[in-house]
Structure formats: C-alpha cells, structure tokens
Design a protein around this motif. Structure first.
Motif, PDB file in Angstrom:
ATOM      1  N   GLY A 143      -0.613  -1.106   1.358  1.00  0.00           N
ATOM      2  CA  GLY A 143      -1.200  -0.981   0.035  1.00  0.00           C
ATOM      3  C   GLY A 143      -2.385  -1.894  -0.176  1.00  0.00           C
ATOM      4  N   TRP A 159      -0.528   2.656  -4.832  1.00  0.00           N
ATOM      5  CA  TRP A 159       0.839   2.655  -5.344  1.00  0.00           C
ATOM      6  C   TRP A 159       1.748   3.602  -4.568  1.00  0.00           C
ATOM      7  CZ3 TRP A 159       3.405  -0.519  -8.486  1.00  0.00           C
ATOM      8  CH2 TRP A 159       2.642  -1.457  -9.187  1.00  0.00           C
ATOM      9  N   TYR A 171       3.367   0.858  -2.750  1.00  0.00           N
ATOM     10  CA  TYR A 171       4.100  -0.112  -3.568  1.00  0.00           C
ATOM     11  C   TYR A 171       5.346   0.487  -4.215  1.00  0.00           C
ATOM     12  CZ  TYR A 171      -0.342  -2.698  -3.341  1.00  0.00           C
ATOM     13  OH  TYR A 171      -1.469  -3.349  -2.921  1.00  0.00           O
ATOM     14  N   VAL A 223       3.663  -3.151   1.785  1.00  0.00           N
ATOM     15  CA  VAL A 223       2.793  -3.990   0.963  1.00  0.00           C
ATOM     16  C   VAL A 223       1.441  -4.179   1.653  1.00  0.00           C
ATOM     17  CG1 VAL A 223       2.473  -6.295  -0.013  1.00  0.00           C
ATOM     18  CG2 VAL A 223       4.703  -5.167  -0.175  1.00  0.00           C
TER      19      VAL A 223
END
Length: 524
Positions: free
Chosen positions: A103, A177, A180, A100
C-alpha cells in the motif's frame, strides 16, 4: 465431540464448539489473505497506471501466485519443527506487513517485492489451515468442517473483485486501500487464534532440510516463471524458455537426491509411494488447471463481451459461490454421517467438466440466466471436489506425515492454477488475434495495428469503439473464451480418471494404532 490422539498416546477431546472457535480464527485469516489477493485484480489497471509500469503488469499479477506456490510445502515442514500455531501466526503477520508495504509502494519494484512477500504469507495461511484442521478433527468428522473452507474460497472469489471495484471508484479511498483493507480482519484473526488455538507440539530434531527447500523451490520457480512470463516478457521460442526449463529439470533431479538423503525431508519420498497421495495430488493439479483458468478469465467474458462493470461481473458469479458453498457443506455432512467420500470427487470432477463444456458454448448474445446456470454447475463441481481430495490424502497418511501430505496436495493445486492461468492466457491471446484478423478480412476491413492485438484498452474503451470494429472485437473475444473453457474440459476429464482410481479407505474415527512421542503443550 471430536477426539484427537496427542503425542503422549492419550486422547485430547475437542467439542464441536471448540472446533468451531478454532475454525473461525483459521477461516478469518484465510479469508483475509484470499480477499486481499483477489481484490487487487480489479484495481491493477489503476495501480500500474499510477506507478507507471504497464509493461510490468504481468510481474505484479504473477509474483503472489509464484511465491505462494513454491512456499506451500515449506510451511508444512516448518510447522512440524516450530509448531502449527507459531507458524500460522507468523504467516499472518508476514502477509499483513507485506500488504502495508504494498500500500505504501512508490514504484513498481517496491510493489512487486511486496506482492511476492504477500504470496509467502498467503501460502502459509492456505496450507496450515488444512494442516491444523487435520490435527484437531479426525477424518470421519472432518467433512462437516472442511466444507466451510471451500465456502470461504468461493466467497472471497466474489467479494474481492466487488470490494476492489468499490475502493477504486471511491475518490476518498484510492487503490492503496486495496492493501490496507485486510488489516482489521487480520488483527481480529490473530487475536482469535491466540485465544482459542491449543495444540500439542512434539519436539523434533530441529534440522531444516535447506537443500531440499532450495531445490524444490528452484524447480517450481523455474517452471512457473516460464508459464507466467513466457509469451509476455520473452518469446516461448527463446533462450530464456529453454534455459529456465533446463534449470527446472536439473532442480527436480537434485530435489530427488536431496529428499532421499535428508533426515527430515520437506516432501518425504515415502509419500510418493502412497497411491492415494499421488492420485489426490494429480487430481488437485488438474482441478487447479480447470478451476483457476475459468475463475480468472470468466470476468473477462462478463466485462468485455457482455459489457458488465467489475461490480456487476462479481455479482454475476454469485451462482457459483452459492453452489460451491452448498456443495461443500452438504457433501461434508454426508461424509461425516456415512464415512463414504469417493462418490463426491468423482461426481464433482464430472460436473466441473460439464460446467466447462457449458461455458464453452457461451457467445455474445448468451442470456444471463444461461450464464448463471452454467456457472452454478461449475461451482457445484468444485464444492464436491476440492476439500474431498485433501481429506482423502490426509486419511491415508501416517500421522507423522500429516503436514507434509496436506501441504503437498495444496502445492500441486496451486501449481495447477499457475499452469492453467498461463496456458489459458496464451490460448486466449492467440485465438483472439487470429479471430480478429479473420473477421476483419471477411468484413473487408483493413486491420490496423491496434485492431489485431490485445492492446485495446479497458473494457470501457472497447465498448466505445466504432460499431463495426466493436462487434468484431466482441465476437473475437467470445470465441477466444469458448476455446479457453473448452481446453479445460480434457483436464477435468483426466481428473475424473485420477479420482476413479482412488481407493476409498474408510475414514478414521480415532488416531489409529500409530502413536506419537511425549510432548509438551504448544506455547499459548
């Protein structure tokens, strides 16, 4: 059914269904980490371009491999102290949290730190998957299940670049992404592990070997920094190289002293008195050198020399995935039926050497059928080898050393991968430079600065070069790849020698005579 002796000296029985439930959670978490690691490779040029750090790309690429390698033996020891389930879930949460942050990265420093934390989590997931499998399944039965671990490795190798190419190309997603995408899979894996994983955990003297952790990590980090960054961030013949190598040697000597004096060492010195552990670790190191080098640089051949897109190059490696899957599954089932395992790593290492030899013969005009067959041979070799080496080491280890043995073998395989990637990168760089200079001289073309370096841009940019220059570049890369694969052959042949000297200890079908002290059920 699979019987496993627990710490109380009684036997705990796991049905095939229970083992598969546990394995499904483990493999889902492992697949999550491996795909999330490999998916970034395709997106790296876009990522570093967006964050403005092309000169730091090597740090982004090596940060995860570095921390994954140095942390592997630590996770095994921590799981002995705090329990397998808790540590596995901790590694999974750490990996997701780091993904996370990656990202959300706003600069290269933040991204590199997040990638390093990703490696810590990935190291735990990789090592503890094998450790937990060794806890719930006896060696005689383990072959039928360990094949799935090898299959996950192959699937993630292809799925990662394919997924990365799709995410980067999709305007409504974007490169963030790539980090993610692992979150939904990780949540499911965490829930499955929470529900199905029930292990007995023995309370031990909860003293962590901090000095051993520091010296082992320091030694591995020093040498991996040289291998990963030498020739890029600093010259091979430089004070940085000599200083880091000297530091690594000092740390190794201190690690030997620390592990001999520690009450509960991370890598118990007695392991290195176990012939099977030493040979399996050596063979795993050599497998890592051969395997990771080919897997990292094969896409370059497909994309640059053959002009394939990232998606198409990922699809081109399907023969390796299928053959690796079949090799792992079939050999595992045969081992379960017969109890004989040595034939498979011997044959596997031979096929790895043959596969690398065949790949070293690829050229600019090689047909796709030939490429696919060569890749398939290489994949079968990996499928027959990787899990069998861990199985052999686990089978020869005392039950108290299961975690240390498993994480130790995994550590040496990761270390081999780092060595292979770095060594092959240096070989490729030098070979392509010399071949381009030679070919341009033969064609009476005055070499320009960009024409004699690897700063030629993306594969698409290379494909748009003027025809005479483009043909030279492709031929130079093809010859460079030939050298990369050819250099891997001696490593694979040394692996054959190592596995030939392994003693084929009969696989245990029970806990044996070794007993464990009373314990309480691990928290659920």
């Amino acid at each position: 059914m699979t019987d496993v002796a627990n710490r109380a000296g009684t036997r705990r029985t796991y049905t095939h269904r229970e083992v598969m439930e546990i394995l499904s959670g483990l493999l889902l978490a492992l697949l999550t980490s491996m795909i999330s690691t490999s998916v970034v490779g395709t997106a790296l040029p876009t990522i570093v371009g967006d964050l403005g750090g092309q000169d730091q790309l090597s740090w982004v690429a090596s940060a995860t491999l570095l921390t994954m390698t140095v942390s592997t033996p630590l996770w095994g020891k921590l799981s002995d102290i705090f329990g397998r389930k808790l540590m596995f879930q901790t590694a999974l949460v750490l990996f997701v949290a780091a993904s996370v942050v990656a990202g959300l990265s706003q600069n290269m420093g933040m991204l590199i730190a997040a990638r390093a934390a990703q490696g810590l989590g990935a190291g735990g997931l990789s090592a503890l998957t094998q450790v937990i499998l060794g806890d719930v399944v006896e060696p005689r039965e383990r072959g039928r299940y360990s094949g799935y671990v090898g299959a996950v490795f192959g699937v993630s190798t292809v799925a990662g670049p394919l997924l990365g190419g799709f995410i980067v190309d999709a305007s409504w997603l974007g490169w963030r992404w790539c980090f993610y995408v692992c979150i939904p899979l990780a949540v499911i894996a965490f829930a499955v592990i929470q529900k199905v994983l029930r292990l007995d955990h023995e309370h031990r003297d909860a003293r962590i070997d901090w000095w051993g952790a520091f010296t082992i990590t320091g030694a591995a980090t020093s040498f991996m920094l040289v291998l990963s960054l030498g020739g890029h961030e600093f010259d091979w013949n430089s004070p940085w190289t000599y200083g880091l190598c000297a530091l690594g040697v000092i740390m190794i000597l201190l690690a030997v002293v620390a592990e001999r004096r520690a009450t509960s060492p991370i890598l118990p010195p007695r392991l290195f008195g176990n012939r099977t552990f030493v040979l399996a670790s050596l063979a795993s190191l050599l497998v890592g050198i051969a395997m990771f080098g080919a897997m990292i640089y094969l896409p370059q051949y497909l994309q640059i020399v053959k002009g394939m897109s990232p998606t198409d190059s990922g699809l081109m490696t399907l023969p390796m995935v299928v053959s690796l899957f079949l090799g792992s599954i079939v050999s595992g089932r045969i081992v379960t039926r017969t109890g004989r395992w040595k034939l498979f790593p011997v044959a596997g290492m031979v096929l790895v050497a043959v596969g690398l030899g065949l790949l070293s013969r690829l050229h600019v005009d090689s047909g796709y059928l030939v490429i696919g067959l060569d890749i398939a041979v290489f994949g079968v070799g990996l499928g027959l080898t990787m899990q069998m080496l861990i199985l052999a080491a686990q089978n020869a280890a005392e039950l108290r050393d299961m975690a240390s043995t498993t994480s130790g073998v995994s550590f040496f395989r990761s270390l081999g991968g780092a060595v292979g990637v770095a060594a092959y990168g240096a070989i490729l760089t030098n070979k392509v430079k010399s071949e381009m200079t030679s070919l341009m001289t033969a064609a009476h073309i005055r070499p320009s600065g960009s024409g004699t370096t690897l700063s030629l841009g993306t594969p698409e940019a290379i494909g748009k070069l003027p025809d005479p220059i483009r043909a030279i570049v492709l031929e130079a890369f093809a010859r460079g790849m030939q050298m990369v694969f050819l250099v891997g052959v001696p490593a694979a042949l040394l692996g054959v020698v190592a596995v030939l000297f392994l003693r084929e200890v009969p696989l245990r079908s029970s806990g044996g005579a070794q007993t464990r002290r009373p314990a309480h059920a691990e928290n659920s």
